[in-house]
Design a protein around this motif. Structure first.
Motif, PDB file in Angstrom:
ATOM      1  N   ILE A 167       1.090  11.002   4.351  1.00 18.81           N
ATOM      2  CA  ILE A 167       1.903   9.906   3.815  1.00 18.81           C
ATOM      3  C   ILE A 167       2.378  10.277   2.420  1.00 18.81           C
ATOM      4  O   ILE A 167       1.608  10.765   1.595  1.00 18.81           O
ATOM      5  CB  ILE A 167       1.101   8.595   3.826  1.00 18.81           C
ATOM      6  N   SER A 168       3.666  10.053   2.186  1.00 17.79           N
ATOM      7  CA  SER A 168       4.262  10.587   0.963  1.00 17.79           C
ATOM      8  C   SER A 168       3.760   9.881  -0.297  1.00 17.79           C
ATOM      9  O   SER A 168       3.756  10.473  -1.360  1.00 17.79           O
ATOM     10  CB  SER A 168       5.780  10.520   1.042  1.00 17.79           C
ATOM     11  N   ALA A 169       3.328   8.644  -0.190  1.00 14.80           N
ATOM     12  CA  ALA A 169       2.790   7.976  -1.379  1.00 14.80           C
ATOM     13  C   ALA A 169       1.947   6.780  -0.972  1.00 14.80           C
ATOM     14  O   ALA A 169       2.407   5.911  -0.244  1.00 14.80           O
ATOM     15  CB  ALA A 169       3.923   7.520  -2.296  1.00 14.80           C
ATOM     16  N   ILE A 170       0.702   6.743  -1.440  1.00 20.50           N
ATOM     17  CA  ILE A 170      -0.160   5.586  -1.193  1.00 20.50           C
ATOM     18  C   ILE A 170      -0.563   5.002  -2.531  1.00 20.50           C
ATOM     19  O   ILE A 170      -0.981   5.718  -3.441  1.00 20.50           O
ATOM     20  CB  ILE A 170      -1.429   5.975  -0.400  1.00 20.50           C
ATOM     21  N   ASN A 171      -0.417   3.686  -2.626  1.00 14.04           N
ATOM     22  CA  ASN A 171      -0.711   2.998  -3.866  1.00 14.04           C
ATOM     23  C   ASN A 171      -2.206   2.669  -3.921  1.00 14.04           C
ATOM     24  O   ASN A 171      -2.656   1.697  -3.320  1.00 14.04           O
ATOM     25  CB  ASN A 171       0.115   1.710  -3.889  1.00 14.04           C
ATOM     26  N   ILE A 191       0.831  -1.204   0.000  1.00 12.39           N
ATOM     27  CA  ILE A 191       0.000   0.000   0.000  1.00 12.39           C
ATOM     28  C   ILE A 191       0.867   1.255   0.000  1.00 12.39           C
ATOM     29  O   ILE A 191       0.528   2.254  -0.611  1.00 12.39           O
ATOM     30  CB  ILE A 191      -0.946  -0.011   1.226  1.00 12.39           C
ATOM     31  N   ARG A 229      -2.714  14.542   4.370  1.00  2.80           N
ATOM     32  CA  ARG A 229      -1.412  14.785   3.751  1.00  2.80           C
ATOM     33  C   ARG A 229      -0.272  14.266   4.606  1.00  2.80           C
ATOM     34  O   ARG A 229       0.795  14.883   4.688  1.00  2.80           O
ATOM     35  CB  ARG A 229      -1.213  16.282   3.492  1.00  2.80           C
ATOM     36  N   HIS A 258       8.219   4.181   5.179  1.00  2.00           N
ATOM     37  CA  HIS A 258       7.876   5.591   5.076  1.00  2.00           C
ATOM     38  C   HIS A 258       6.767   5.997   6.038  1.00  2.00           C
ATOM     39  O   HIS A 258       6.292   7.117   6.002  1.00  2.00           O
ATOM     40  CB  HIS A 258       7.488   5.949   3.644  1.00  2.00           C
ATOM     41  N   LEU A 259       6.363   5.062   6.869  1.00  9.59           N
ATOM     42  CA  LEU A 259       5.358   5.387   7.872  1.00  9.59           C
ATOM     43  C   LEU A 259       6.089   5.756   9.158  1.00  9.59           C
ATOM     44  O   LEU A 259       6.461   4.896   9.940  1.00  9.59           O
ATOM     45  CB  LEU A 259       4.435   4.193   8.093  1.00  9.59           C
ATOM     46  N   THR A 260       6.298   7.057   9.376  1.00  5.01           N
ATOM     47  CA  THR A 260       7.034   7.477  10.559  1.00  5.01           C
ATOM     48  C   THR A 260       6.124   7.375  11.786  1.00  5.01           C
ATOM     49  O   THR A 260       4.905   7.341  11.649  1.00  5.01           O
ATOM     50  CB  THR A 260       7.532   8.921  10.387  1.00  5.01           C
ATOM     51  N   LEU A 281      -1.018   6.809  -7.871  1.00  2.00           N
ATOM     52  CA  LEU A 281      -0.406   7.054  -6.578  1.00  2.00           C
ATOM     53  C   LEU A 281      -1.101   8.230  -5.905  1.00  2.00           C
ATOM     54  O   LEU A 281      -1.351   9.253  -6.538  1.00  2.00           O
ATOM     55  CB  LEU A 281       1.081   7.374  -6.787  1.00  2.00           C
ATOM     56  N   PHE A 282      -1.420   8.040  -4.629  1.00  2.00           N
ATOM     57  CA  PHE A 282      -2.057   9.115  -3.880  1.00  2.00           C
ATOM     58  C   PHE A 282      -0.984   9.865  -3.097  1.00  2.00           C
ATOM     59  O   PHE A 282      -0.349   9.312  -2.214  1.00  2.00           O
ATOM     60  CB  PHE A 282      -3.111   8.533  -2.943  1.00  2.00           C
ATOM     61  N   GLY A 331      -3.399   9.589   5.220  1.00  2.00           N
ATOM     62  CA  GLY A 331      -3.033  10.044   3.879  1.00  2.00           C
ATOM     63  C   GLY A 331      -3.862  11.243   3.436  1.00  2.00           C
ATOM     64  O   GLY A 331      -3.332  12.190   2.865  1.00  2.00           O
ATOM     65  N   MET A 332      -5.152  11.206   3.747  1.00  2.03           N
ATOM     66  CA  MET A 332      -6.031  12.314   3.392  1.00  2.03           C
ATOM     67  C   MET A 332      -5.602  13.603   4.096  1.00  2.03           C
ATOM     68  O   MET A 332      -5.809  14.700   3.589  1.00  2.03           O
ATOM     69  CB  MET A 332      -7.482  12.007   3.801  1.00  2.03           C
ATOM     70  N   PRO A 352       0.448  13.628  -1.122  1.00  3.19           N
ATOM     71  CA  PRO A 352      -0.064  14.806  -0.411  1.00  3.19           C
ATOM     72  C   PRO A 352      -0.011  16.077  -1.251  1.00  3.19           C
ATOM     73  O   PRO A 352      -0.617  17.076  -0.887  1.00  3.19           O
ATOM     74  CB  PRO A 352       0.837  14.911   0.818  1.00  3.19           C
ATOM     75  N   PHE A 411       7.283  17.372   3.868  1.00  4.00           N
ATOM     76  CA  PHE A 411       6.380  16.220   3.883  1.00  4.00           C
ATOM     77  C   PHE A 411       6.031  15.858   5.324  1.00  4.00           C
ATOM     78  O   PHE A 411       4.903  15.511   5.635  1.00  4.00           O
ATOM     79  CB  PHE A 411       7.020  15.018   3.175  1.00  4.00           C
TER      80      PHE A 411
END
Lengths: 224, 422
Positions: B384-388, A8, B382, B338-340, A75-76, B379-380, A78, A145
């Motif tokens: 998370i830098s990238a969600i697939n 994910i 802002r 990437h999940l801090t 890709l989602f 993620g919504m 920010p 970020f």
């Protein structure tokens, strides 16, 4: 054993974008020793430095396509994907300009008139400063970020971009002065050389221009 | 007839139920727990070894202390057992078939990396055997619909909570000029909130199955006590964090994230507890159903879930963790980098709260879907830098496949068991 939870999380574009900017800055930075060698008529060194610039530029190209391939449409992120891609292409142009201008100078074995030597080198180094500032702003990208592009960190980046603007203004002033000085000695030089001299001024100035564009793109991302 | 039949085969049924139940609990421990714990390992809040310790203790505690309600739902909430008074063996064989079906499907799915949910498998399997073995009217469709609705509601709820939590973190800490001081000040409050909510829901909804009853006032007092205790312990550990100048230079929020790392230890415990409270029921619910039929030779009596069944589920999960789950945790964790902690904790806290609440109300929901919903919520915001999004879509779509697969396998096993025993 694979896990969907790990899949994910897409590859973050931050690190490769920062690495790309760093590589582009390294390429621009080489303009200083390059023109130093040109001014000193040391063509052997100039050729060597130019080779390094070409090498760095092609590494930047590789990194660029690597970032692009890691930013698929689904890709989602920010921030808008388009903004990141545009940021990347401005960064890339910094390296491109360094490669172009050094290639042009080397191809014509151009001589910088001794009257403007010192000022010209100062102009080059100010352009490199602009690229360095752009790198500094991009180095804050991971922090941006982290903070969601808001608050104190966003303000810090805005102040870096303001400094970048100032440097770019300096290069514009320096360029205007150099033009005036070349104009004054124009009659003593070969017309074709003069034409290319102006061209070199422009292309070198583009380094700062592109660096400024990087900063402005970043600001635009902040305002989303 | 049925009476004699059970007398002769009762021992086999109990043995098979225990075997299949442990098989499924092992499967949950081997794979499902990894997804619940991997966020903590990925953000480096816990090492793999620590994650296993946390998971073992809190999965177990969650199963025993708060797993009763969901177990009841699985045991007797989906199938209307009043129709089975004259043929209890159908329920026994059906539950065995459901367990085996869900267990096999999970094994197959985790081998292939398919994003399936243990809850969806077992519910699908129970509905499957009930329709075929007892007729379509034996399924409590209104209850099933409520459960299905909760599968939509739980990721949504977790997503909204995560969004709010993460925004509060941004506003209180990350966007400020002194994020480290603020993190040191505010993070203990998040710890308090995590411990308070977990304790409260457990006290209100879970413990009655263990035979402990507390009044509302007592519950609030106890929850406050645990909340303050955890916050104080957390504050002590936070005060011991030193600023790493070198790492700060590279990433200015390095020490801030370290503070959130301590918070994430707390939410990881909550996540394991929540997972135990909900998912253990998937394995032990059918076992409890079999036991109650065999022991009483009757269906639908009102005795609660006995503790030792929950214990068995807890032990099965821990064995699964120890034998296989640690590899999965290590693999998954190493990929979620990437999940801090400032994000991971928000996702975990939101998911754990949602799950524990669902456990309290007896809703069997998907832990993974809830966690994915929470991650999307961050993620919504802002975070998370990238969600697939492709993978997210596949995860949520998977239950469309899992339910018929669970049902089909359950029907198959039901006929096989019927041929052997009847």
């Amino acid at each position: 054993m694979t896990s969907y939870l790990s899949k994910i999380f897409g590859t973050s574009p931050v690190d490769p974008i920062q690495e790309h900017m760093d590589t582009c800055f390294q390429a621009a930075k080489k303009l200083t020793p390059f023109f130093k060698a040109v001014v000193d008529d040391d063509w052997e060194t100039a050729i060597a430095v130019r080779a390094e610039i070409v090498e760095l530029e092609s590494r930047a190209d590789d990194l660029k396509s690597q970032v692009r391939s890691n930013l698929p449409k689904n890709l989602f992120l920010p921030v808008p994907r388009e903004d990141l891609l545009e940021l990347l292409s401005y960064q890339d142009k910094i390296a491109n300009r360094a490669k172009e201008v050094s290639g042009l100078v080397l191809g014509r074995k151009m001589k910088i008139p001794p009257e403007i030597k010192v000022d010209f080198l100062a102009y080059v180094s100010r352009n490199v400063d602009a690229a360095k500032k752009a790198r500094k702003s991009i180095r804050e990208l991971d922090e941006l970020f982290e903070t969601g592009f808001r608050g104190a960190e966003a303000k810090l980046v805005e102040s870096i971009v303001a400094e970048l603007d100032q440097i770019e203004n300096d290069t514009d002033d320096m360029q205007a002065k150099l033009r005036a000085r070349i104009f004054a000695i124009e009659d003593e030089l070969k017309p074709v050389d003069v034409m290319f001299l102006y061209r070199i001024l422009e292309l070198t100035g583009d380094v700062a221009d592109r660096a400024e564009s990087v900063g402005h793109r970043l600001e635009l991302i902040l305002s989303h | 007839m049925a009476f004699e039949f059970l007398m002769t085969n009762g021992g086999y049924y109990l043995a098979l139920a225990a075997l299949f139940g442990i098989f499924m609990a092992w499967g949950i421990g081997a794979n499902d727990v990894a997804n619940a714990m991997a966020t903590s390992v990925g953000s480096k809040a816990l090492t793999v070894r620590q994650a296993i310790m946390v998971a073992a203790v809190f999965e177990f505690a969650g199963a025993v202390l708060a797993g009763g309600a969901v177990t009841s739902t699985i045991r007797k909430g989906i199938v209307d057992s009043s129709l089975l008074v004259d043929k209890p063996e159908v329920l026994v064989l059906g539950m065995l078939a459901a367990l085996l079906a869900a267990g096999c499907w999970l094994l197959l799915a985790s081998r292939n990396g398919w994003p399936v949910s243990t809850t969806h498998s077992i519910v699908g399997a129970i509905v499957g055997f009930a329709v075929v073995g007892m007729g379509i009217e034996s399924v409590k469709w209104d209850k099933v619909l409520t459960i299905v609705a909760s599968w939509v509601a739980s990721p949504l709820t977790a997503g909204i909570i995560a969004f709010l939590i993460y925004n509060s973190v941004q506003w209180l800490i990350l966007s400020r000029e002194d994020p480290l001081e603020r993190a040191r000040r505010y993070v203990p409050f998040y710890m308090f909130a995590a411990a308070f909510v977990m304790t409260l829901v457990t006290l209100f909804k879970g413990l009655s199955h263990v035979g402990i009853h507390v009044t509302t006032v007592e519950a609030y007092l106890l929850a406050t006590f645990f909340g303050v205790l955890i916050a104080l312990i957390g504050k002590y550990f936070i005060s011991r964090i030193k600023v790493d100048k070198k790492a700060e230079k590279k990433f200015h929020y390095y020490t801030v994230e370290k503070v959130f790392g301590i918070l994430m230890v707390v939410t990881a415990c909550g996540m394991a507890f929540a997972h135990g409270s909900n998912d253990v029921a998937n394995a032990v619910g059918p076992v409890a159903a079999v036991i109650s039929v065999v022991q009483t030779n009757a269906v639908g009596q009102s005795a609660g879930v006995s503790i030792w069944v929950l214990l068995m589920g807890g032990i099965g999960i821990v064995i699964g963790l120890a034998t296989y789950g640690r590899h999965v945790i290590a693999t998954v964790g190493s990929k979620i980098t990437h999940l801090t902690p400032s994000r991971g904790f928000a996702a975990e806290l939101a998911a754990a709260t949602t799950i524990v609440f669902a456990s309290g109300t007896g809703m069997p929901i998907s832990t993974t879907h809830t966690l994915v919903g929470a991650v999307l919520g961050v993620g919504m915001a802002r975070g998370i830098s990238a969600i697939n999004m492709d993978v997210v879509g596949r995860v949520f779509l998977s239950w469309v496949v899992t339910i018929p697969a669970g049902a089909g396998l359950a029907i198959l096993f039901f006929y096989i068991l019927k041929a052997i025993f009847m």
